[in-house]
Structures are given as structure tokens and as C-alpha cells.
Design a protein around this motif. Structure first.
Motif, PDB file in Angstrom:
ATOM      1  N   SER A 148       0.844  -1.194   0.000  1.00 33.62           N
ATOM      2  CA  SER A 148       0.000   0.000   0.000  1.00 33.62           C
ATOM      3  C   SER A 148       0.881   1.247   0.000  1.00 33.62           C
ATOM      4  CB  SER A 148      -0.944  -0.002   1.206  1.00 33.62           C
ATOM      5  OG  SER A 148      -0.203  -0.020   2.400  1.00 33.62           O
ATOM      6  N   LYS A 149       0.315   2.333  -0.457  1.00 34.59           N
ATOM      7  CA  LYS A 149       1.049   3.585  -0.533  1.00 34.59           C
ATOM      8  C   LYS A 149       1.278   4.135   0.869  1.00 34.59           C
ATOM      9  CE  LYS A 149       1.160   7.895  -3.066  1.00 34.59           C
ATOM     10  NZ  LYS A 149       0.518   8.738  -4.045  1.00 34.59           N
ATOM     11  N   LYS A 150       2.462   4.643   1.136  1.00 33.61           N
ATOM     12  CA  LYS A 150       2.820   5.167   2.454  1.00 33.61           C
ATOM     13  C   LYS A 150       2.215   6.557   2.662  1.00 33.61           C
ATOM     14  CE  LYS A 150       7.115   2.647   2.752  1.00 33.61           C
ATOM     15  NZ  LYS A 150       8.552   2.702   2.978  1.00 33.61           N
ATOM     16  N   PRO A 151       1.998   6.947   3.928  1.00 32.72           N
ATOM     17  CA  PRO A 151       1.524   8.305   4.221  1.00 32.72           C
ATOM     18  C   PRO A 151       2.536   9.346   3.730  1.00 32.72           C
ATOM     19  CG  PRO A 151       1.327   6.920   6.159  1.00 32.72           C
ATOM     20  CD  PRO A 151       2.096   6.139   5.133  1.00 32.72           C
ATOM     21  N   THR A 152       2.044  10.508   3.389  1.00 34.86           N
ATOM     22  CA  THR A 152       2.911  11.570   2.883  1.00 34.86           C
ATOM     23  C   THR A 152       3.122  12.649   3.940  1.00 34.86           C
ATOM     24  OG1 THR A 152       0.993  12.717   1.968  1.00 34.86           O
ATOM     25  CG2 THR A 152       2.153  11.214   0.508  1.00 34.86           C
ATOM     26  N   ALA A 153       4.220  13.390   3.809  1.00 38.61           N
ATOM     27  CA  ALA A 153       4.524  14.478   4.736  1.00 38.61           C
ATOM     28  C   ALA A 153       3.692  15.727   4.412  1.00 38.61           C
ATOM     29  CB  ALA A 153       6.011  14.811   4.685  1.00 38.61           C
ATOM     30  N   ALA A 154       3.231  15.846   3.167  1.00 40.22           N
ATOM     31  CA  ALA A 154       2.389  16.970   2.750  1.00 40.22           C
ATOM     32  C   ALA A 154       0.977  16.465   2.485  1.00 40.22           C
ATOM     33  CB  ALA A 154       2.955  17.615   1.488  1.00 40.22           C
ATOM     34  N   PHE A 155      -0.024  17.321   2.671  1.00 36.13           N
ATOM     35  CA  PHE A 155      -1.420  16.932   2.453  1.00 36.13           C
ATOM     36  C   PHE A 155      -1.651  16.610   0.985  1.00 36.13           C
ATOM     37  CE2 PHE A 155      -5.730  17.985   1.166  1.00 36.13           C
ATOM     38  CZ  PHE A 155      -6.445  17.158   2.007  1.00 36.13           C
ATOM     39  N   GLU A 156      -2.335  15.499   0.725  1.00 37.06           N
ATOM     40  CA  GLU A 156      -2.793  15.173  -0.634  1.00 37.06           C
ATOM     41  C   GLU A 156      -4.070  14.351  -0.533  1.00 37.06           C
ATOM     42  OE1 GLU A 156      -0.611  11.141  -2.099  1.00 37.06           O
ATOM     43  OE2 GLU A 156       0.597  12.942  -2.276  1.00 37.06           O
ATOM     44  N   ALA A 157      -4.884  14.417  -1.570  1.00 43.04           N
ATOM     45  CA  ALA A 157      -6.151  13.688  -1.601  1.00 43.04           C
ATOM     46  C   ALA A 157      -6.557  13.473  -3.054  1.00 43.04           C
ATOM     47  CB  ALA A 157      -7.236  14.471  -0.876  1.00 43.04           C
ATOM     48  N   TYR A 158      -7.373  12.434  -3.269  1.00 43.74           N
ATOM     49  CA  TYR A 158      -7.936  12.210  -4.598  1.00 43.74           C
ATOM     50  C   TYR A 158      -9.256  11.464  -4.454  1.00 43.74           C
ATOM     51  CZ  TYR A 158      -7.051   7.190  -4.841  1.00 43.74           C
ATOM     52  OH  TYR A 158      -7.082   5.838  -4.625  1.00 43.74           O
ATOM     53  N   ALA A 159     -10.073  11.530  -5.484  1.00 45.06           N
ATOM     54  CA  ALA A 159     -11.334  10.798  -5.524  1.00 45.06           C
ATOM     55  C   ALA A 159     -11.658  10.475  -6.976  1.00 45.06           C
ATOM     56  CB  ALA A 159     -12.461  11.615  -4.911  1.00 45.06           C
ATOM     57  N   THR A 160     -12.232   9.282  -7.200  1.00 45.35           N
ATOM     58  CA  THR A 160     -12.680   8.888  -8.524  1.00 45.35           C
ATOM     59  C   THR A 160     -14.076   8.281  -8.411  1.00 45.35           C
ATOM     60  OG1 THR A 160     -11.701   6.676  -8.383  1.00 45.35           O
ATOM     61  CG2 THR A 160     -10.342   8.402  -9.350  1.00 45.35           C
ATOM     62  N   ALA A 161     -14.839   8.382  -9.484  1.00 44.70           N
ATOM     63  CA  ALA A 161     -16.180   7.801  -9.541  1.00 44.70           C
ATOM     64  C   ALA A 161     -16.343   7.129 -10.900  1.00 44.70           C
ATOM     65  CB  ALA A 161     -17.241   8.876  -9.354  1.00 44.70           C
TER      66      ALA A 161
ATOM     67  N   GLY B 242     -11.352   6.797  -3.042  1.00 40.03           N
ATOM     68  CA  GLY B 242     -10.662   8.015  -2.658  1.00 40.03           C
ATOM     69  C   GLY B 242      -9.675   7.769  -1.538  1.00 40.03           C
ATOM     70  N   ALA B 243      -8.793   8.748  -1.338  1.00 36.54           N
ATOM     71  CA  ALA B 243      -7.797   8.657  -0.278  1.00 36.54           C
ATOM     72  C   ALA B 243      -7.415  10.049   0.181  1.00 36.54           C
ATOM     73  CB  ALA B 243      -6.560   7.905  -0.750  1.00 36.54           C
ATOM     74  N   VAL B 244      -7.021  10.130   1.454  1.00 37.06           N
ATOM     75  CA  VAL B 244      -6.522  11.365   2.052  1.00 37.06           C
ATOM     76  C   VAL B 244      -5.254  11.002   2.803  1.00 37.06           C
ATOM     77  CG1 VAL B 244      -6.989  13.209   3.707  1.00 37.06           C
ATOM     78  CG2 VAL B 244      -8.834  12.303   2.319  1.00 37.06           C
ATOM     79  N   SER B 245      -4.207  11.810   2.629  1.00 31.65           N
ATOM     80  CA  SER B 245      -2.936  11.546   3.286  1.00 31.65           C
ATOM     81  C   SER B 245      -2.321  12.862   3.727  1.00 31.65           C
ATOM     82  CB  SER B 245      -1.987  10.830   2.311  1.00 31.65           C
ATOM     83  OG  SER B 245      -0.765  10.527   2.944  1.00 31.65           O
ATOM     84  N   GLY B 246      -1.587  12.817   4.837  1.00 36.16           N
ATOM     85  CA  GLY B 246      -0.915  14.018   5.297  1.00 36.16           C
ATOM     86  C   GLY B 246      -0.497  13.922   6.748  1.00 36.16           C
ATOM     87  N   PRO B 247       0.104  15.001   7.249  1.00 32.77           N
ATOM     88  CA  PRO B 247       0.610  14.991   8.618  1.00 32.77           C
ATOM     89  C   PRO B 247      -0.501  15.150   9.660  1.00 32.77           C
ATOM     90  CG  PRO B 247       1.006  17.118   7.617  1.00 32.77           C
ATOM     91  CD  PRO B 247       0.424  16.239   6.548  1.00 32.77           C
ATOM     92  N   LEU B 248      -0.383  14.404  10.767  1.00 35.35           N
ATOM     93  CA  LEU B 248      -1.251  14.586  11.925  1.00 35.35           C
ATOM     94  C   LEU B 248      -0.568  15.478  12.954  1.00 35.35           C
ATOM     95  CD1 LEU B 248      -2.605  10.970  12.438  1.00 35.35           C
ATOM     96  CD2 LEU B 248      -3.743  12.895  11.342  1.00 35.35           C
ATOM     97  N   SER B 249       0.765  15.410  12.992  1.00 33.81           N
ATOM     98  CA  SER B 249       1.577  16.261  13.859  1.00 33.81           C
ATOM     99  C   SER B 249       2.943  16.415  13.196  1.00 33.81           C
ATOM    100  CB  SER B 249       1.709  15.649  15.257  1.00 33.81           C
ATOM    101  OG  SER B 249       2.525  14.494  15.202  1.00 33.81           O
TER     102      SER B 249
ATOM    103  N   HIS C 176       5.664  14.844  13.725  1.00 30.52           N
ATOM    104  CA  HIS C 176       6.389  13.590  13.531  1.00 30.52           C
ATOM    105  C   HIS C 176       5.509  12.420  13.085  1.00 30.52           C
ATOM    106  CE1 HIS C 176       9.916  15.411  15.295  1.00 30.52           C
ATOM    107  NE2 HIS C 176       9.168  15.832  16.318  1.00 30.52           N
ATOM    108  N   ILE C 177       4.216  12.642  12.926  1.00 31.65           N
ATOM    109  CA  ILE C 177       3.303  11.552  12.582  1.00 31.65           C
ATOM    110  C   ILE C 177       2.487  11.912  11.346  1.00 31.65           C
ATOM    111  CG2 ILE C 177       1.349  10.165  13.347  1.00 31.65           C
ATOM    112  CD1 ILE C 177       2.264  10.627  16.210  1.00 31.65           C
ATOM    113  N   SER C 178       2.490  10.991  10.369  1.00 31.20           N
ATOM    114  CA  SER C 178       1.663  11.136   9.167  1.00 31.20           C
ATOM    115  C   SER C 178       0.696   9.963   9.099  1.00 31.20           C
ATOM    116  CB  SER C 178       2.528  11.150   7.912  1.00 31.20           C
ATOM    117  OG  SER C 178       3.331  12.301   7.875  1.00 31.20           O
ATOM    118  N   SER C 179      -0.408  10.153   8.372  1.00 28.18           N
ATOM    119  CA  SER C 179      -1.419   9.116   8.266  1.00 28.18           C
ATOM    120  C   SER C 179      -2.032   9.120   6.868  1.00 28.18           C
ATOM    121  CB  SER C 179      -2.505   9.349   9.317  1.00 28.18           C
ATOM    122  OG  SER C 179      -3.473   8.349   9.248  1.00 28.18           O
ATOM    123  N   ARG C 180      -2.645   7.989   6.515  1.00 30.54           N
ATOM    124  CA  ARG C 180      -3.317   7.873   5.221  1.00 30.54           C
ATOM    125  C   ARG C 180      -4.586   7.048   5.408  1.00 30.54           C
ATOM    126  NH1 ARG C 180      -2.188   8.476  -0.076  1.00 30.54           N
ATOM    127  NH2 ARG C 180      -3.225   7.090  -1.533  1.00 30.54           N
ATOM    128  N   LEU C 181      -5.690   7.504   4.818  1.00 32.01           N
ATOM    129  CA  LEU C 181      -6.956   6.798   4.844  1.00 32.01           C
ATOM    130  C   LEU C 181      -7.410   6.599   3.399  1.00 32.01           C
ATOM    131  CD1 LEU C 181      -9.537   5.690   6.211  1.00 32.01           C
ATOM    132  CD2 LEU C 181     -10.426   8.028   6.143  1.00 32.01           C
TER     133      LEU C 181
END
Length: 72
Positions: free
Chosen positions: A5-18, A30-37, A39-44
Motif C-alpha cells: 500500500s502507498k505510504k503516508p505523505t509528509a504533505a497533504f494530498e487527496a484524490y477521488a474517482t467515480a 478516494g484517499a486522504v494523506s498528510g501529517p497529523l503532527s 512527527h506523525i503522518s497518516s493515510r486513509l
């Protein structure tokens, strides 16, 4: 089978397709990725598929339909 799976990113990014198709096909992804703090990044990531049944059932719901929801 190997799934990468794609790793979380240090900068905010998002996409959606239909997507849509025959027999009432509706697919969303769709997916959303970016920093939570600092030192911590997350991706959904979310994927949803809905399709009406191919077989018409006069006694209840149509058969062979698809209703899937995946998250990670």
C-alpha cells in the motif's frame, strides 16, 4: 500474493474517482494523506462498489448484486 500500500505523505494530498456502468454499477474510490503532527503522518483510503442484481427475483431482493465497502 504481495500487497504494497502507498505510504503516508509528509504533505497533504487527496484524490477521488467515480465510475458507473450497466446494471446500476456505481464505484467510488478516494484517499486522504498528510501529517497529523510534526512527527506523525497518516493515510486513509476508501473504496465502495454498488451494483444491482443481474437476476430479477419476484419474491424478494434481486440476486447476484454487489455491495462492497473497503477501508484501510
Amino acid at each position: 500474493m504481495q500487497i504494497i500500500s502507498k505510504k503516508p505523505t509528509a504533505a497533504f494530498e487527496a484524490y477521488a474517482t467515480a465510475d458507473g456502468g450497466e446494471y446500476g454499477l456505481a464505484r467510488l474510490e478516494g484517499a486522504v494523506s498528510g501529517p497529523l503532527s510534526e512527527h506523525i503522518s497518516s493515510r486513509l483510503a476508501v473504496s465502495a462498489t454498488h451494483q444491482d442484481g443481474f437476476v430479477k427475483n419476484t419474491e424478494g431482493p434481486d440476486k447476484e448484486g454487489t455491495r462492497d465497502l473497503s477501508t484501510r
